[in-house]
Structure formats: C-alpha cells, structure tokens
Design a protein around this motif. Structure first.
Motif, PDB file in Angstrom:
ATOM      1  N   PRO A 130      68.393 101.323 115.003  1.00 37.41           N
ATOM      2  CA  PRO A 130      68.884 102.261 113.989  1.00 37.41           C
ATOM      3  C   PRO A 130      70.409 102.260 113.957  1.00 37.41           C
ATOM      4  N   VAL A 131      70.957 102.032 112.768  1.00 42.26           N
ATOM      5  CA  VAL A 131      72.411 101.981 112.620  1.00 42.26           C
ATOM      6  C   VAL A 131      72.793 102.881 111.447  1.00 42.26           C
ATOM      7  N   ALA A 132      73.692 103.823 111.691  1.00 39.79           N
ATOM      8  CA  ALA A 132      74.204 104.676 110.609  1.00 39.79           C
ATOM      9  C   ALA A 132      73.081 105.341 109.816  1.00 39.79           C
ATOM     10  N   LEU A 133      72.072 105.850 110.557  1.00 41.44           N
ATOM     11  CA  LEU A 133      70.928 106.459 109.875  1.00 41.44           C
ATOM     12  C   LEU A 133      71.306 107.696 109.074  1.00 41.44           C
ATOM     13  N   GLU A 134      72.425 108.300 109.436  1.00 37.33           N
ATOM     14  CA  GLU A 134      72.793 109.534 108.741  1.00 37.33           C
ATOM     15  C   GLU A 134      73.444 109.247 107.383  1.00 37.33           C
ATOM     16  N   THR A 135      73.586 107.963 107.051  1.00 39.25           N
ATOM     17  CA  THR A 135      74.099 107.621 105.713  1.00 39.25           C
ATOM     18  C   THR A 135      72.966 107.032 104.871  1.00 39.25           C
ATOM     19  N   ALA A 136      73.111 107.150 103.560  1.00 35.96           N
ATOM     20  CA  ALA A 136      72.068 106.629 102.663  1.00 35.96           C
ATOM     21  C   ALA A 136      71.892 105.122 102.873  1.00 35.96           C
ATOM     22  N   GLY A 137      73.018 104.387 103.007  1.00 38.99           N
ATOM     23  CA  GLY A 137      72.941 102.936 103.163  1.00 38.99           C
ATOM     24  C   GLY A 137      72.258 102.551 104.461  1.00 38.99           C
ATOM     25  N   GLY A 138      72.693 103.168 105.557  1.00 41.92           N
ATOM     26  CA  GLY A 138      72.132 102.841 106.864  1.00 41.92           C
ATOM     27  C   GLY A 138      70.638 103.137 106.900  1.00 41.92           C
ATOM     28  N   PHE A 139      70.252 104.288 106.344  1.00 43.64           N
ATOM     29  CA  PHE A 139      68.842 104.665 106.312  1.00 43.64           C
ATOM     30  C   PHE A 139      68.025 103.644 105.514  1.00 43.64           C
ATOM     31  N   THR A 140      68.581 103.244 104.365  1.00 38.36           N
ATOM     32  CA  THR A 140      67.862 102.292 103.505  1.00 38.36           C
ATOM     33  C   THR A 140      67.671 100.955 104.214  1.00 38.36           C
ATOM     34  N   VAL A 141      68.719 100.475 104.863  1.00 37.23           N
ATOM     35  CA  VAL A 141      68.631  99.194 105.555  1.00 37.23           C
ATOM     36  C   VAL A 141      67.605  99.282 106.688  1.00 37.23           C
ATOM     37  N   TRP A 142      67.618 100.412 107.400  1.00 30.18           N
ATOM     38  CA  TRP A 142      66.701 100.576 108.536  1.00 30.18           C
ATOM     39  C   TRP A 142      65.251 100.607 108.061  1.00 30.18           C
ATOM     40  N   ARG A 143      65.035 101.339 106.985  1.00 30.23           N
ATOM     41  CA  ARG A 143      63.671 101.559 106.526  1.00 30.23           C
ATOM     42  C   ARG A 143      63.120 100.389 105.700  1.00 30.23           C
ATOM     43  N   SER A 144      63.963  99.782 104.869  1.00 30.69           N
ATOM     44  CA  SER A 144      63.438  98.740 103.972  1.00 30.69           C
ATOM     45  C   SER A 144      63.907  97.334 104.340  1.00 30.69           C
ATOM     46  N   GLY A 145      64.880  97.231 105.258  1.00 31.47           N
ATOM     47  CA  GLY A 145      65.482  95.922 105.537  1.00 31.47           C
ATOM     48  C   GLY A 145      64.476  94.903 106.035  1.00 31.47           C
ATOM     49  N   THR A 146      63.641  95.306 107.023  1.00 30.08           N
ATOM     50  CA  THR A 146      62.702  94.335 107.585  1.00 30.08           C
ATOM     51  C   THR A 146      61.656  93.891 106.560  1.00 30.08           C
ATOM     52  N   PRO A 147      60.979  94.835 105.851  1.00 27.61           N
ATOM     53  CA  PRO A 147      60.012  94.360 104.847  1.00 27.61           C
ATOM     54  C   PRO A 147      60.647  93.453 103.792  1.00 27.61           C
ATOM     55  N   VAL A 148      61.850  93.810 103.339  1.00 30.85           N
ATOM     56  CA  VAL A 148      62.496  92.982 102.320  1.00 30.85           C
ATOM     57  C   VAL A 148      62.839  91.610 102.890  1.00 30.85           C
ATOM     58  N   ALA A 149      63.334  91.578 104.136  1.00 32.54           N
ATOM     59  CA  ALA A 149      63.672  90.295 104.756  1.00 32.54           C
ATOM     60  C   ALA A 149      62.426  89.430 104.901  1.00 32.54           C
ATOM     61  N   VAL A 150      61.310  90.058 105.317  1.00 36.94           N
ATOM     62  CA  VAL A 150      60.060  89.304 105.474  1.00 36.94           C
ATOM     63  C   VAL A 150      59.604  88.777 104.123  1.00 36.94           C
ATOM     64  N   LEU A 151      59.688  89.631 103.093  1.00 28.88           N
ATOM     65  CA  LEU A 151      59.263  89.229 101.749  1.00 28.88           C
ATOM     66  C   LEU A 151      60.062  88.030 101.251  1.00 28.88           C
ATOM     67  N   VAL A 152      61.399  88.164 101.326  1.00 31.14           N
ATOM     68  CA  VAL A 152      62.265  87.099 100.801  1.00 31.14           C
ATOM     69  C   VAL A 152      62.112  85.826 101.631  1.00 31.14           C
ATOM     70  N   GLY A 153      62.047  85.987 102.958  1.00 31.25           N
ATOM     71  CA  GLY A 153      61.897  84.821 103.838  1.00 31.25           C
ATOM     72  C   GLY A 153      60.583  84.104 103.587  1.00 31.25           C
ATOM     73  N   ALA A 154      59.504  84.886 103.487  1.00 32.95           N
ATOM     74  CA  ALA A 154      58.185  84.276 103.283  1.00 32.95           C
ATOM     75  C   ALA A 154      58.138  83.570 101.931  1.00 32.95           C
ATOM     76  N   TRP A 155      58.688  84.221 100.894  1.00 27.45           N
ATOM     77  CA  TRP A 155      58.672  83.568  99.578  1.00 27.45           C
ATOM     78  C   TRP A 155      59.448  82.256  99.621  1.00 27.45           C
ATOM     79  N   ALA A 156      60.653  82.300 100.227  1.00 33.38           N
ATOM     80  CA  ALA A 156      61.494  81.097 100.256  1.00 33.38           C
ATOM     81  C   ALA A 156      60.775  79.959 100.971  1.00 33.38           C
ATOM     82  N   ALA A 157      60.116  80.275 102.093  1.00 35.56           N
ATOM     83  CA  ALA A 157      59.436  79.222 102.853  1.00 35.56           C
ATOM     84  C   ALA A 157      58.257  78.661 102.045  1.00 35.56           C
TER      85      ALA A 157
END
Lengths: 549, 297
Positions: free
Chosen positions: A88-115
C-alpha cells in the motif's frame, strides 16, 4: 537411323535485375498487423480505463468517513492483504488508493492481452500457413514479427496513455498518473516481448501462449511472495509486477523501475527479432521429433477424443489456479489471526468493504467467490476451441462419421463441465494444502466453498453453447460474459452505488459466502436451470445451422 | 438393397440472394462410379455438404441409401468422405488420426488400411503438423478406402497428389467398384474422371446441365472428322451439326460434327471419299464446350 539435329540456339533471356523494394511494403504489413489487434486492443483499453476511473471516483465517498479510511489503512498493512493487492502506497490519496485497488487487475489484463495477441498474430498466423503468402512477397520473417510486435506495442502504449489521462481527469497529480500509466504500458510491452520470444522458440501457438502466460504468472506470484513475506522484498526487482509496485506512483513517482522494465522488454524483443532471422518459417528453434510411436489412448470414441483434447488445457489451468489458491491458503491463516486479535481493526475492515475477513472460513469464502472468473473463461474457451476446429475444417473428417451434431456438441459440453468441476476441486485442494500448516480449513469445507460457485461457471458454459449454436464467431466472448462481465458489473455497481437491481443482474450477487454461510440452494438451482436452458437453445441452433466446415 | 445409393430431389441451397445449388435432382445407382464436374464455384462442394448433412437444404432433400442425409448418425454409417482440403489435428500422428477415424467411422478393415498406407506411401509416424497437403490427403484417402462404407464421397481427392499416388488412387477406385461400392467423385482432373467414371454429371452455376455415361457424352459432343477424297470438294457448310470446315491440304478436309453423322455421310458419298477418320472428343473438350475456354485454365 536418324541423325540428331541440335535445336536452334534459343535466345537466353537476361537475368532480370532485382527491382527496388516497393516503398511502403513494411508499412502495409504494419497496417495488416494493426487490423488484427485493434478490436481486442480497444476493448482492453476501455475496460482498463473504466475500471481505473470507477475506482478513482469511489474514493471520495470512502475518504469522507475517517473511520473507514483508518480501517482500510490498518487492513492494507497486513502481510496477507499485501500479498494480494501489493504494497500500500499513499492510500490516503485518491491516486494511491486507485493504483492499490485497481493496479494489479489492470496490469494482469493488459499483460495477458499483450501476450495472447502477440502469440496469436505471430506464431498463430504462421502455424495457420497464412504467413507463407505474406513472406513470399518482399517481406522478411524478421520484419513481419517486428511489425506485429509494433502493433501490440502501439495498443499498450495507448492504453497506458489513456490510463494516465483518466487519472489526471479524475483530479490526481500528473506525476503519479504518468508513472502509473507508463508502468502499465511498460508491463504490456514486456509481456508482448516475452510472448514474441516464446513464439520464436516454440513451434506452436498453444505452446508459445502457455510459456508466455506461465512466465507472467510466475512474475505475479513472485511479486505476491515478495510483498507478503517479510525480508523477501528484494525479490520485487525480479518481477515485472514487482517493478510496477516499486515505481510507487503518487508517493515517490520513481522512474527507475519503469525504465528497468522497459529495458528488459527491449532486450527480450531484440533477442526475439534476432532469433526470427535465424530460424525456418513455420517452425520454432526447438525442433521436435519428426517421428513418434502412435499413442492411441482415448482415441477410441468421440468422448474419449474430447477428453484427450481437454487434458492439456485442464492441466494448464489447474496449475495456474492451484498456485494462486495455494498462496491464498498460506496467507489466510496469517491474515485472519491478525484481524481476530484486534476487534476494532476488524470492525474497521468491515466498514471498508472487507467484511467477514476475520476468519479463515470468511476469508477463503470471499476469495472463492472470484473463482468463477477463470473457471468460466476456461469453459467458454473450450467450447470456442470446438468451434475453431469446425471453422478450420479439422472437424470435417470426424463429422463425416456416424456422429450426430448433438452428440458432438453434447460430448464437448459434458467434458468441459467435468473440467470445470476438476478446476473447482483443484482450487479447494490447493487452499486446503495452504491452510494445512495453520490447521484452518477442513477439505470438505473448502470443497463446499469452491463447488458452490459452480453455477456461475456453468452459466458461462451454457452461454458458450448458446453462441456456438447461433453466433459461433463470438463463442469465447459470449461464453465469458457471465463471469467476466458479471464480475466487472458487480465491482462497478458496488463502487458507484448503482440501484440494487443493476447489481442483481450479475450472477455474483447471488453467490453465498460458502463455507462461511450455507450455500444458497434456490439461487444455485435457478442459475443452473438458466445455464441448462441456454445450452438447450444453443444445441437447437447447432442442430439446424450449417457447419462451418 | 433396392433404390439408388445417392438421391437428390429438388435439392436447393441459397445463401441470402445467391443460389449456390438450384433444384438438383439426381440418382446415383448402387455400384456406380459417378463423376461430378464443374468449374470453381459451380456448387460442387455445396452439393457435397448437403449430401453429408453438413449444410441444411433450403428446399428439396438428399438421401443416402434411402436414409435422409440430415440423419447423419444413420446415413454416415453408410459412407466415407474425403474433403477437398484435408485439415487434421496437428499434434496427432497419421496413425493416430487413422485410429480415431476407424473408431468413430463406418467400420474399417485394418489389414486393408495397412496395405493402403504402403501403397500410398504414407509415413504414419509423423505428426500431422509436419504433413504436406498431399500427405494429409493421403491420410483421408487411406481412411476412406479402408472403411467398409458402401458409399465413398470424394471431393477433389487427388488435387495435391503426385502422379504415382494418383495412379494408386485410380486403382483403389476400380477396386472399390469391383467390391460393389458406389463412388461419388468430384474432380477437376478430367482425365481421371474419364478413366474411372461410369457416368458424369456436369454442373454450371448451380444447375445440373448434363448427366450421361462417358461414351454417350462423347458421342453427343463434337467429334473431329477428317476426310480424304478424290472428287469435287463436298459442300458441307449447310449440313446440320457441321462446324469449322477447313482444308488441310489437297483433297483433305477437317471439320467438327455434333449429333448424327447421317446427313454428312450423304454429302460425302458424292465426293469419292478414300479415307475417313472420326476422333471422339476428350472429356476436356466436352467440358470446354459447356463453359468456354475461360472456364479452365
């Protein structure tokens, strides 16, 4: 007796000079490459942006209540939660919270599609023989591979840029948005490069896709372990997902990890292109034996053949799902002990949307409810594989045997249903193994938990059969809809406070948290009934339509 | 068994506004080798898809030994099929594909299968991925000829084969006929059709334009006639059925003749004919008559 007369000397035509390469040949190949990825690429981009924007928009409501935010911060520090969501990084900010909560699913989605897109458009096209025509023109194999890679790169770069733009529009600082967008794009580039390399080394699309997905899965697991186990943080540098976390958007906005990821992607792509120049068209660098003894096991009937074709995919999906739920199992004990120790933190966690996480049963039940996503996609992809065999005419010979249409499709659906139950059982077994050290979860409870999600996966199977009968070209998409669409709908409905009926459309809204709660028999029956109904309508369509072969 | 091996009654298939097959009515009696000819896009493959129940007719029906073609579980116990463009599961070896097709097909004579593998020169230990199109075709041909099915439906079966294998193919067709089997052969290889077929049907733009025995078909079409004579040159231009009269030297004429030779012989009688030769057309010429030079390249 005849005298042989030599023929009159024919005029020998001059060897023609090699004409200069037509300008724009490479560009034409590039346009073709872009055509092949634009639709899936656009869909991936839209989903990634929608998910990110929705999570960002939900932050204000969360931050309005200091108690909820405090609960979230406490929960996020737990090693088990870190395993799943990352540091968890900068969870008290909107950006940090968004990255923490959605970053992994989005990374998996984009990575899987690219592969997947890379192996499909390189090795897949080559395997299907379509590149023979392309490469008979003045286009080198290396150029063709390079242009395909560029097309995928363009899409993931656009996705990263769109994500950054969406985060800026949501009011988060530009630096963090840029680092996060660049990180996601770099991860997509890395995935495409890994897939391109696998496609040069391995001779079939399925093998190359399997290797690329396995490499990404290993990277994700490495990141999970590094984030969850104290003292192993150094491992993050060895994982593309770990590097993404190390960039710490909205806190430090570090560029170095992103640059490292880009450098790794560039190096892998360069190796892939060098290898592309050194191999034969149509085969991988790893030569496989040209002859082998016949293995006739499971080739004695239509059903046996369906089982034989399903064995490898089931083994592959089992490995991935098993590894993930083993990890869940091992972290379950640590997480729930931490929450149980402190009633106040537990309450706060409940308010932050992590209810029922304070017992192993509750925690595993929550995670089991994600299981229909991969298992449902598995079911859809298997039925789509039958349609693919039909459209590329492999099915013509078996279908010319005394096998009715319904038996052909019904056998495939039955074997796929057995595969679904196998995957659910594997997940239960892996979770049980993981919790065994802490003595948390009996195997019977784990099985009850995973099997209770079967109706959603069966809905996918039903939807896939429906599409196979009426809209065969969209079998994988329609089949995945109940799981992937339903899951995203639930997240969106939860995050935006949509009316209850919107949420109720998602099959996930009707899953009980088994083994914490008793299974919802009525809901399970209704969903199974709908699945059967979809399959029956699909089978009727399959019976009356023309085969594609 | 009474009745034809294959029957089509008013068989029609439309794709939107395009009519791929228009009102095909045809009987192929048991034991006949039937050649089905037509240029690309004439509707040959559509016909085969309908006969196999792969596609549903817009109108009419098809029967295999009296069984409706759409009842594939029963009809396909009586037939074996070789598709025009054979696709195989790439990981299975040739032997594995043959095993699968024997187990799921209409019954197979395994001794005959082994013999055919030898004769066609197929290496069954290689994965299908490594086969050329000709080798994939051999796998399908071996499976079909080794099956006990009384009807063989062959769609362009020799398009990728070398001449040696093609010769084996013709032998296999002759053997199948000797066994009393029926063969429905779609082909572009007119010499092959001429060599093995009893009867031929010609399809043009979805319509069956001619069905006849091969000798009959030749007789109905232009024969090339050469005459040598001593008297006055005969006046042939006005004789019905005569075309393209040309002089090939002193006292020699060549022309083509369609239909009955009676009127021509009457004219020639007065010319003091010393030699007369009639060459029947090759099937290729019959075919070109139907389609014009542009149809065959």
């Amino acid at each position: 007796m005849s005298t042989r007369t030599s023929p009159a000397p024919a005029r020998v035509p001059d060897v023609p000079a090699v004409p200069a390469a037509a300008p724009g040949t490479g560009r034409a190949v590039g346009r073709l490459a872009l055509r092949q990825v634009r639709r899936g690429g656009l869909a991936t981009l839209l989903v990634a942006v929608a998910l990110t924007a929705t999570v960002a928009a939900s932050f204000d409501a969360l931050a309005a209540d200091p108690a909820t935010l405090a609960g979230l911060l406490a929960v996020a520090q737990n090693p088990a939660v870190r395993t799943l969501f990352g540091e968890p990084v900068a969870l008290e900010t909107a950006g940090g919270f968004t990255v923490w909560r959605s970053g992994t699913p989005v990374a998996v989605l984009v990575g899987a599609w690219a592969a997947l897109a890379t192996t499909r458009t390189t090795r897949g096209e080559e395997e299907a023989g379509r590149w023979n025509l392309l490469l008979a023109g003045p286009v080198r194999l290396r150029t063709a591979v390079g242009r395909q890679l560029l097309a995928v790169a363009a899409v993931v770069t656009a996705t990263g840029a769109a994500l950054a733009a969406a985060l800026v529009l949501a009011g988060t600082p530009t630096g963090g948005a840029a680092v996060h967008g660049a990180g996601i794009a770099a991860l997509g580039l890395f995935s495409a490069a890994v897939a391109a390399l696998a496609a040069q080394v391995l001779g079939t699309r399925s093998a190359a896709t399997g290797a690329a997905v396995a490499a990404l899965g290993a990277g994700l697991l490495t990141r999970s372990v590094a984030d969850g186990v104290p003292g192993w943080q150094g491992l993050r540098w060895a994982s593309p997902f770990g590097l993404l976390g190390l960039s710490r958007p909205y806190a430090q906005d570090r560029v170095l990890p992103v640059l490292l990821l880009l450098a790794a992607a560039a190096a892998l792509a360069a190796v892939a292109l060098v290898l592309a120049g050194r191999r034969d068209v149509g085969s991988g660098l790893l030569a496989r034996p040209a002859h082998r003894r016949a293995r006739t096991a499971l080739l004695g009937s239509v059903g046996g053949f369906a089982v034989r074709r399903a064995l490898r995919p089931v083994a592959g999906w089992s490995t991935g799902i098993g590894a993930y739920y083993l990890l869940i199992g091992t972290t379950a004990v640590a997480l729930t002990e931490f929450l149980a120790q402190d009633a106040a933190v537990s309450d706060l966690a409940g308010q932050a949307g992590f209810a029922a996480l304070d017992s192993v049963r509750g925690f595993t039940a929550t995670v089991f409810s994600l299981l229909p996503v991969p298992v449902g996609v598995f079911a859809a992809v298997r039925i789509a594989a039958l349609v693919a065999a039909e459209s590329d005419r492999r099915l013509a010979l078996p279908a010319a045997g005394p096998v009715g249409r319904l038996r052909l499709l019904g056998t495939e659906a039955a074997v796929t249903a057995a595969g679904v139950l196998t995957l659910l059982s594997v997940a239960a077994f892996a979770t049980w193994c993981g919790t065994a050290a802490g003595g948390g979860l009996p195997l019977a409870d784990a099985l009850r938990g995973t099997w209770s999600t079967a109706p959603v996966a069966l809905l996918c199977l039903g939807a896939a059969v429906l599409a196979a009968g009426w809209l065969p070209s969209a079998t994988a998409l329609v089949g995945s809809l109940p799981a992937v669409g339903g899951f995203l709908l639930q997240i969106l409905a939860d995050s935006t406070g949509a009316p209850a009926w919107v949420r109720e459309v998602s099959p996930f809204a009707h899953l009980a948290l088994v083994p914490l709660e008793p299974a919802g028999t009525a809901a399970a029956l209704v969903m199974t009934l709908v699945a059967v109904l979809l399959a029956v309508v699909g089978a009727a369509g399959y019976r009356r339509r023309d085969l594609l072969c | 068994m009474s009745g034809p091996a294959l029957r089509a009654v008013g068989l029609t298939k439309r794709y939107g506004r395009t009519t791929a097959l228009d009102d095909l009515s045809l009987d192929v009696p048991v034991g006949e080798v039937f050649g089905f000819l037509g240029p690309n896009g004439a509707g040959k493959s559509t016909t085969i898809r309908l006969l196999l129940g792969f596609a549903r007719p817009t109108a009419g029906r098809a029967e295999v030994f009296g069984v409706d073609a759409s009842d594939v579980a029963r009809a396909h116990r009586l037939l074996a099929h070789v598709p025009a463009d054979v696709a195989l599961w790439p990981k299975l070896t040739g032997a594995e594909v043959l095993h699968l097709l024997a187990a799921t097909g209409a019954g197979t004579d395994t001794a005959r299968r082994d013999e055919l593998v030898e004769r066609f020169g197929l290496d069954p230990s290689k994965p299908a991925r490594t086969y050329s199109s000709g080798n994939r075709q051999k796998v399908a041909l071996v499976a079909a000829f080794a099956s006990r099915a009384p009807l063989l439906v062959l769609d362009e079966p020799t398009s990728g084969l070398d001449p040696l294998v093609e010769r084996e193919f013709r032998r296999a067709v002759v053997e199948a006929r000797e066994q009393g089997r029926t063969v429905f052969l779609c082909s572009h290889q007119l010499a092959e059709v001429e060599a093995v077929c009893d009867r031929v049907g010609i399809l043009r733009a979805g319509r069956l334009v001619e069905v006849a025995g091969v000798p009959e078909l030749r007789r109905l079409h232009r024969s090339e006639v050469t005459v040598t004579f001593t008297g006055e040159p005969p006046r042939l231009e006005a004789v019905p059925g005569v075309e393209g009269v040309e002089s090939t030297g002193e006292g020699r004429l060549r022309f083509s003749l369609t239909g009955s030779p009676g009127p021509v012989l009457g004219q020639l009688a007065a010319a003091g004919v010393t030699a007369l030769s009639v060459r029947e057309p090759r099937l290729e010429e019959v075919f070109l008559d139907h389609y014009g030079e542009g149809a065959v390249r």
